[in-house]
Design an enzyme around this catalytic site. Sequence first.
Site, PDB file in Angstrom:
ATOM      1  N   ARG A   9       0.844  -1.263   0.203  1.00 12.03           N
ATOM      2  CA  ARG A   9      -0.314   0.316   0.116  1.00 12.03           C
ATOM      3  C   ARG A   9       0.578   1.223   0.248  1.00 12.03           C
ATOM      4  NH1 ARG A   9      -1.914  -3.670   4.050  1.00 12.03           N
ATOM      5  NH2 ARG A   9      -3.873  -4.634   3.194  1.00 12.03           N
ATOM      6  N   LYS A  65      -1.891  -2.786   7.962  1.00 13.15           N
ATOM      7  CA  LYS A  65      -2.884  -2.610   9.216  1.00 13.15           C
ATOM      8  C   LYS A  65      -3.347  -3.066  10.764  1.00 13.15           C
ATOM      9  CE  LYS A  65      -6.678  -1.321   4.949  1.00 13.15           C
ATOM     10  NZ  LYS A  65      -7.547  -1.626   4.365  1.00 13.15           N
ATOM     11  N   HIS A  91      -3.195   2.672  -5.844  1.00 15.59           N
ATOM     12  CA  HIS A  91      -4.291   1.310  -5.752  1.00 15.59           C
ATOM     13  C   HIS A  91      -3.970  -0.017  -6.986  1.00 15.59           C
ATOM     14  CE1 HIS A  91      -6.414  -1.046  -2.775  1.00 15.59           C
ATOM     15  NE2 HIS A  91      -7.494  -1.596  -3.717  1.00 15.59           N
ATOM     16  N   ARG A 112      -1.397  -1.646  -7.449  1.00 15.32           N
ATOM     17  CA  ARG A 112      -1.487  -2.592  -6.856  1.00 15.32           C
ATOM     18  C   ARG A 112      -2.107  -3.885  -6.420  1.00 15.32           C
ATOM     19  NH1 ARG A 112      -1.261  -4.276  -0.840  1.00 15.32           N
ATOM     20  NH2 ARG A 112      -3.654  -4.966   0.609  1.00 15.32           N
ATOM     21  N   HIS A 126      -2.930  -8.996   3.339  1.00 14.11           N
ATOM     22  CA  HIS A 126      -4.410  -9.318   2.707  1.00 14.11           C
ATOM     23  C   HIS A 126      -5.016 -10.444   4.304  1.00 14.11           C
ATOM     24  CE1 HIS A 126      -5.719  -7.636  -0.748  1.00 14.11           C
ATOM     25  NE2 HIS A 126      -5.568  -6.642  -0.209  1.00 14.11           N
ATOM     26  N   TYR A 164      -5.752 -17.914   5.133  1.00 13.59           N
ATOM     27  CA  TYR A 164      -4.700 -17.351   5.222  1.00 13.59           C
ATOM     28  C   TYR A 164      -4.021 -17.958   6.294  1.00 13.59           C
ATOM     29  CZ  TYR A 164      -1.473 -13.765   7.927  1.00 13.59           C
ATOM     30  OH  TYR A 164      -0.571 -13.107   7.731  1.00 13.59           O
TER      31      TYR A 164
END
Length: 300
Positions: A151, A175, A246, A249, A272, A281
């Site tokens: 990002r 994040k 973005h 990305r 993510h 994940y």
Amino acid sequence: MESVLDAFDQYLALERGRSDHTRRAYLGDLRSLFAFVDERTPGADLGSLTLPVLRAWLSAQAAAGTARTTLARRTSAVKTFTAWAVRRGLMASDPATRLQMPKARRTLPAVLRQDQARDALDAANSGAQQGDPLALRDRLIVEMLYATGIRVSELCGLDIDDVDTSRRLLRVLGKGDKQRTVPFGEPAEQALRAWLTSGRPALATAESGPALLLGARGRRLDPRQARTVVHETVGAVAGAPDIGPHGLRHSAATHLLEGGADLRIVQELLGHSTLATTQLYTHVTVARLRAVHDQAHPRA
């Protein structure tokens, strides 16, 4: 209400680990809600936040043409706030437990074809040949965003110590303060070395600190400046869509998948917690990331 919002902001930062961007958005959403309530009932307190009032506020937002993604975020902001307020004893009950979050349509931004990405990067490289510090920086911005898929906020938040040039690895804080390691290829390494050798020293001041990327005045680069760089660089490519960081990305992710990268590997690279509608994940080792990146990325 401002003192309550200040306390909520501290909660978001310290206990939830929300980014500055998310916190600003949530506080703005709540101020919009409070203004709506005050207009209907001047001087109202938190007890005035009933389910019908919350629904009326969201309906008014929708009628004004607010995007579904924004409505979804505002719903999330309210639900997070009211749950916190109940725990703090500021509200007797939570009116948002039955508040429905509008489903946000998943729309992917336009992405570059591989030849368009190559042309954009070639243009950035050509512009940096004269050694101008800002041109060297701009080359690194575009090259590193495409090479890694990180990002723009993550890129601008990098410190020099977050970069392992010899191993071609970035230590990225994403994040929720989740740290991940992301590899990059030789073209990005060349851009990085040129910036660190010739570009950054020319712009650095006492205010630069450990920041990797700097603005013209020597301070840490603002993401808005990086967005402008990407728009201008890609915009110079004939036939390319108008994309920002973005879109770059998503271009990186798309090209990795086109090259045969596993979806879960791309998920890890991008940071993510979920990809599309999946709940997958998978933690992968740096060695696996390196191998897949070298095999799949067109500029590895």
